[in-house]
Design an enzyme around this catalytic site. Structure first.
Site, PDB file in Angstrom:
ATOM      1  N   ARG A 164      36.484 -40.731 -11.558  1.00  0.00           N
ATOM      2  CA  ARG A 164      35.574 -41.092 -10.479  1.00  0.00           C
ATOM      3  C   ARG A 164      36.148 -40.682  -9.119  1.00  0.00           C
ATOM      4  O   ARG A 164      37.350 -40.507  -8.970  1.00  0.00           O
ATOM      5  CB  ARG A 164      35.159 -42.557 -10.499  1.00  0.00           C
ATOM      6  CG  ARG A 164      36.219 -43.600 -10.555  1.00  0.00           C
ATOM      7  CD  ARG A 164      35.605 -45.003 -10.422  1.00  0.00           C
ATOM      8  NE  ARG A 164      34.649 -45.353 -11.466  1.00  0.00           N
ATOM      9  CZ  ARG A 164      33.431 -45.873 -11.249  1.00  0.00           C
ATOM     10  NH1 ARG A 164      33.015 -46.112 -10.031  1.00  0.00           N
ATOM     11  NH2 ARG A 164      32.644 -46.186 -12.250  1.00  0.00           N
ATOM     12  N   GLU A 202      22.346 -47.763 -12.290  1.00  0.00           N
ATOM     13  CA  GLU A 202      21.832 -49.121 -12.498  1.00  0.00           C
ATOM     14  C   GLU A 202      21.181 -49.527 -11.181  1.00  0.00           C
ATOM     15  O   GLU A 202      21.841 -49.466 -10.136  1.00  0.00           O
ATOM     16  CB  GLU A 202      23.000 -50.043 -12.839  1.00  0.00           C
ATOM     17  CG  GLU A 202      22.555 -51.363 -13.380  1.00  0.00           C
ATOM     18  CD  GLU A 202      23.732 -52.242 -13.793  1.00  0.00           C
ATOM     19  OE1 GLU A 202      23.520 -53.446 -13.920  1.00  0.00           O
ATOM     20  OE2 GLU A 202      24.851 -51.717 -13.970  1.00  0.00           O
ATOM     21  N   LYS A 251      29.604 -51.553  -5.497  1.00  0.00           N
ATOM     22  CA  LYS A 251      28.275 -52.001  -5.090  1.00  0.00           C
ATOM     23  C   LYS A 251      28.294 -53.504  -4.803  1.00  0.00           C
ATOM     24  O   LYS A 251      27.603 -53.972  -3.919  1.00  0.00           O
ATOM     25  CB  LYS A 251      27.279 -51.736  -6.224  1.00  0.00           C
ATOM     26  CG  LYS A 251      26.717 -50.340  -6.225  1.00  0.00           C
ATOM     27  CD  LYS A 251      25.526 -50.273  -7.161  1.00  0.00           C
ATOM     28  CE  LYS A 251      25.825 -49.391  -8.345  1.00  0.00           C
ATOM     29  NZ  LYS A 251      24.800 -49.342  -9.360  1.00  0.00           N
TER      30      LYS A 251
HETATM   31  P1  ATP Z   1      28.468 -50.890 -10.963  1.00  0.00           P
HETATM   32  O1  ATP Z   1      29.371 -50.887 -12.144  1.00  0.00           O
HETATM   33  O2  ATP Z   1      28.973 -51.574  -9.731  1.00  0.00           O
HETATM   34  O3  ATP Z   1      27.049 -51.166 -11.276  1.00  0.00           O
HETATM   35  P2  ATP Z   1      28.585 -48.041 -11.045  1.00  0.00           P
HETATM   36  O4  ATP Z   1      29.449 -47.405 -10.035  1.00  0.00           O
HETATM   37  O5  ATP Z   1      28.925 -47.985 -12.462  1.00  0.00           O
HETATM   38  O6  ATP Z   1      28.456 -49.429 -10.444  1.00  0.00           O
HETATM   39  P3  ATP Z   1      26.000 -46.970 -11.707  1.00  0.00           P
HETATM   40  O7  ATP Z   1      24.734 -47.201 -10.996  1.00  0.00           O
HETATM   41  O8  ATP Z   1      26.106 -47.438 -13.095  1.00  0.00           O
HETATM   42  O9  ATP Z   1      27.108 -47.592 -10.817  1.00  0.00           O
HETATM   43  O10 ATP Z   1      26.402 -45.454 -11.593  1.00  0.00           O
HETATM   44  C1  ATP Z   1      25.562 -44.361 -11.865  1.00  0.00           C
HETATM   45  C2  ATP Z   1      26.418 -43.194 -12.217  1.00  0.00           C
HETATM   46  O11 ATP Z   1      27.277 -42.870 -11.143  1.00  0.00           O
HETATM   47  C3  ATP Z   1      27.297 -43.493 -13.408  1.00  0.00           C
HETATM   48  O12 ATP Z   1      27.211 -42.419 -14.319  1.00  0.00           O
HETATM   49  C4  ATP Z   1      28.664 -43.633 -12.823  1.00  0.00           C
HETATM   50  O13 ATP Z   1      29.643 -43.199 -13.720  1.00  0.00           O
HETATM   51  C5  ATP Z   1      28.598 -42.736 -11.598  1.00  0.00           C
HETATM   52  N1  ATP Z   1      29.537 -43.178 -10.563  1.00  0.00           N
HETATM   53  C6  ATP Z   1      29.609 -44.379  -9.974  1.00  0.00           C
HETATM   54  N2  ATP Z   1      30.632 -44.451  -9.107  1.00  0.00           N
HETATM   55  C7  ATP Z   1      31.238 -43.242  -9.143  1.00  0.00           C
HETATM   56  C8  ATP Z   1      32.359 -42.666  -8.474  1.00  0.00           C
HETATM   57  N3  ATP Z   1      33.074 -43.359  -7.584  1.00  0.00           N
HETATM   58  N4  ATP Z   1      32.694 -41.398  -8.763  1.00  0.00           N
HETATM   59  C9  ATP Z   1      31.973 -40.684  -9.638  1.00  0.00           C
HETATM   60  N5  ATP Z   1      30.916 -41.152 -10.305  1.00  0.00           N
HETATM   61  C10 ATP Z   1      30.539 -42.421 -10.072  1.00  0.00           C
HETATM   62 MG    MG Z   2      27.615 -48.876 -14.119  1.00  0.00          MG
END
Ligand code: ATP
Ligand code: MG
Length: 543
Positions: free
Chosen positions: A257, A31, A267
């Site tokens: 994760r 995102e 974030k």
């Molecule tokens: P937010 O919910 O704060 O927007 P997010 O961590 O879900 O953040 P995204 O930009 O949606 O952020 O994440 C992109 C991809 O990275 C998604 O597929 C998510 O599952 C993965 N991702 C995010 N944080 C982690 C983590 N700590 N470990 C592994 N994968 C992650």
């Molecule tokens: Mg997300």
């Protein structure tokens, strides 16, 4: 790479072997509402790594279905960070490219009697949703006719309704044991300008509806996401199936994760630090963002090794920070040139030495090919205060009164006289041992200590940032990052460095001999260089 396979690789190998899929296709769906962090590196390594390993493809798809929080700056930073890690996407896509497709899918569901327009507020929907032990209650709008739903949905799209006035809900099962299946919202009204589609739309799809459609439309075979989406999988499968996508349909697979001790993986909180000016920006070298780590001098390969070694699990856990440092150190050990720097300079006058010369110093004894450089040497040098002791403990191999030490790449010196002022050592008068030049030592002296030094005539004064974690150690049960913020995480000190560093480029990393690894920061100007501490030399991680 290890031969053992993780559970995702097993699924993929089975799917390839059974012929269910011919070529694997994954995607990374960030995102664009912030910069990528080390947790995303994990997801990148899985998605792009699997595509590489199995000769498939991986798309970069920006999940920009939420117009309010997104920004072009984030899109650009994400692309830059992925390229930095060395991954190549197949297609570059935006979820918003599919808004027409999604709208058509929604119309299909309405026509099939599988979606309806509801006038309930978010609160009413929540109250009727039921609980884990109690079935939900059906919406009073659930039985609207297909014609009425088509008309209302078209009006939603045309801008007839205000934000929150109407939603489109799936018609699944209000008694499902899985709450996500209790008529989830598919579309909401939101009058907001979108960074990609402008004002074309005033209805936006929800993630659980949008994501499976994007995956299916692109032909993604394995849609890998984090564990919290496990309960959403039945809805994912429902959307793909009912919207009419043919087999083979994408398969959602969840993994745990990555969590790293004392590291912010939110974030939202990282953005707060940036917005409140608590750090120098998203790429502050203390930030756990990929751009912060790049500026900090972490080699991309170190991050990839870290993610690979941490492995892929189905249960959440926390990895020690020191493991990441250990991976960084391992890479830098092979790539970073050794140079000499002195943080607490003590002036050494070589009383019996006249003239000037250059001495040859190895750039990196661990590099595949060993090269050397010439370092100027003269009568007055500086050594580090920590390499001299007036009152040394037993077995002290550095310099002491009436003691010997070798200057790296140069000579053995003897400390003849210590000059103090108010009890502080201000100068050491030493003599060079004749015939002791490194490489052609005929002195016959056995000296255990070798220390770094800089030449007073040619050395440069630089600024060094000593960096610590942005978070203090967790107090049991404390989850609010702001209460753990380490306000003292960056200290600035000065150092004297050898003149070879004057030609360093921003991003070049070095080992300051016997001290640690440092990288030249972009805040450097001609005549005032700034280095960031990358990591110390000592490894505290127990493998
Ligand atoms: P937010 O919910 O704060 O927007 P997010 O961590 O879900 O953040 P995204 O930009 O949606 O952020 O994440 C992109 C991809 O990275 C998604 O597929 C998510 O599952 C993965 N991702 C995010 N944080 C982690 C983590 N700590 N470990 C592994 N994968 C992650
Ligand atoms: Mg997300």
């Amino acid at each position: 790479m290890s031969e053992s396979r993780n559970f995702i690789e097993e699924i993929i190998e089975n799917d390839l072997a059974s012929g269910k899929v011919k070529e694997i296709y994954t995607r990374f769906p960030p995102e664009p509402n912030g910069y990528l962090h080390v947790g995303h590196a994990k997801s990148l390594c899985i998605n792009f790594g699997l595509a590489e390993k199995y000769h498939g493809k991986c798309n970069l798809r920006f999940d920009d279905t939420n117009p309010a929080k997104e920004d072009e700056e984030y899109v650009e930073s994400i692309k830059r960070d992925i390229e930095w890690l060395g991954f190549k996407w197949d297609k570059l896509l935006f979820a918003s490219d599919y808004f027409d497709v999604m709208y058509q899918c929604a119309v299909t569901l309405i026509q099939k009697g599988l979606a309806y327009v509801s006038d309930e507020t978010a609160e009413e929907i929540r109250l009727r949703r039921g609980t884990l032990t109690q079935a939900g209650e059906e919406s009073p709008f659930r039985n609207r006719s297909v014609e009425e739903n088509l008309k209302l949905f078209a009006e939603m799209k045309a801008g007839k309704y205000a934000d929150g006035e109407k939603v489109l809900r799936a018609k699944i099962d209000m008694a499902s044991p899985n709450i996500n299946m209790r008529d989830p919202v598919l579309y909401r009204v939101l009058h907001a300008t979108h960074h990609n589609t402008g004002d074309k739309w005033c209805i936006y799809p929800m993630y659980d509806f949008a994501h499976p459609i994007e995956d299916a439309y692109e032909g993604i075979t394995h849609s890998i996401c984090t564990l919290e989406f496990e309960d959403h999988r039945p809805l994912y499968d429902w959307v793909v199936r009912e919207c009419g996508f043919a087999e083979p349909r994408p398969q959602q697979i969840e993994f745990a994760r990555l969590n790293v001790q004392n590291t912010i993986m939110s974030k939202r909180f990282l953005k707060k630090l940036v917005d409140e000016g608590k750090v120098m920006g998203w790429d502050d070298p203390r930030m756990p963002t990929l751009s912060g780590m790049r500026r900090r001098g972490y080699p991309p390969q170190a991050l990839k090794n870290f993610c690979e070694r941490v492995g892929v699990a189905k249960a959440n856990s926390e990895v020690e920070e020191s493991y990441l440092y250990s991976c960084v150190r391992e890479c830098l050990n092979l790539t970073a040139d050794r140079v000499m720097a002195v943080f607490d300079p003590v002036k050494v006058v070589l009383t019996n030495y006249q003239g000037r010369e250059t001495v040859s110093v190895e750039n990196n004894p661990n590099a595949p090919q060993i090269t050397t450089r010439q370092v100027p040497f003269g009568k007055v040098i500086y050594i580090d205060g920590s390499d001299f002791s007036l009152d040394p403990p037993p077995k002290y191999h550095r310099l002491k009164p009436d003691g010997y030490v070798r200057l790296k790449g140069a000579y053995i010196i003897h400390c003849d006289e210590v000059v103090t002022e108010n009890g502080k050592v201000v100068q050491l008068n030493c003599s060079v041992v004749p015939g002791s030049r490194s490489g052609s030592d005929e002195s016959g002296l056995k000296v255990k200590g070798v220390i770094q030094w800089v030449d007073s005539e040619t050395c440069a004064d630089v600024t060094v940032r000593k960096l610590q974690s942005l978070l203090n150690d967790a107090v049991a049960g404390e989850t609010d990052f702001s209460l753990r913020f380490n306000a003292d995480s960056m200290k600035t000190v000065s150092a004297k460095v050898e003149n070879s560093l004057l030609s360093a480029k921003v991003g070049d990393s070095f080992q300051f001999m016997r001290v640690g690894y440092y990288v030249l920061d972009r805040d450097s100007k001609k005549g005032s260089l700034v280095f960031n501490e990358i990591v110390g030399l000592k490894d505290s991680f127990k493998q």
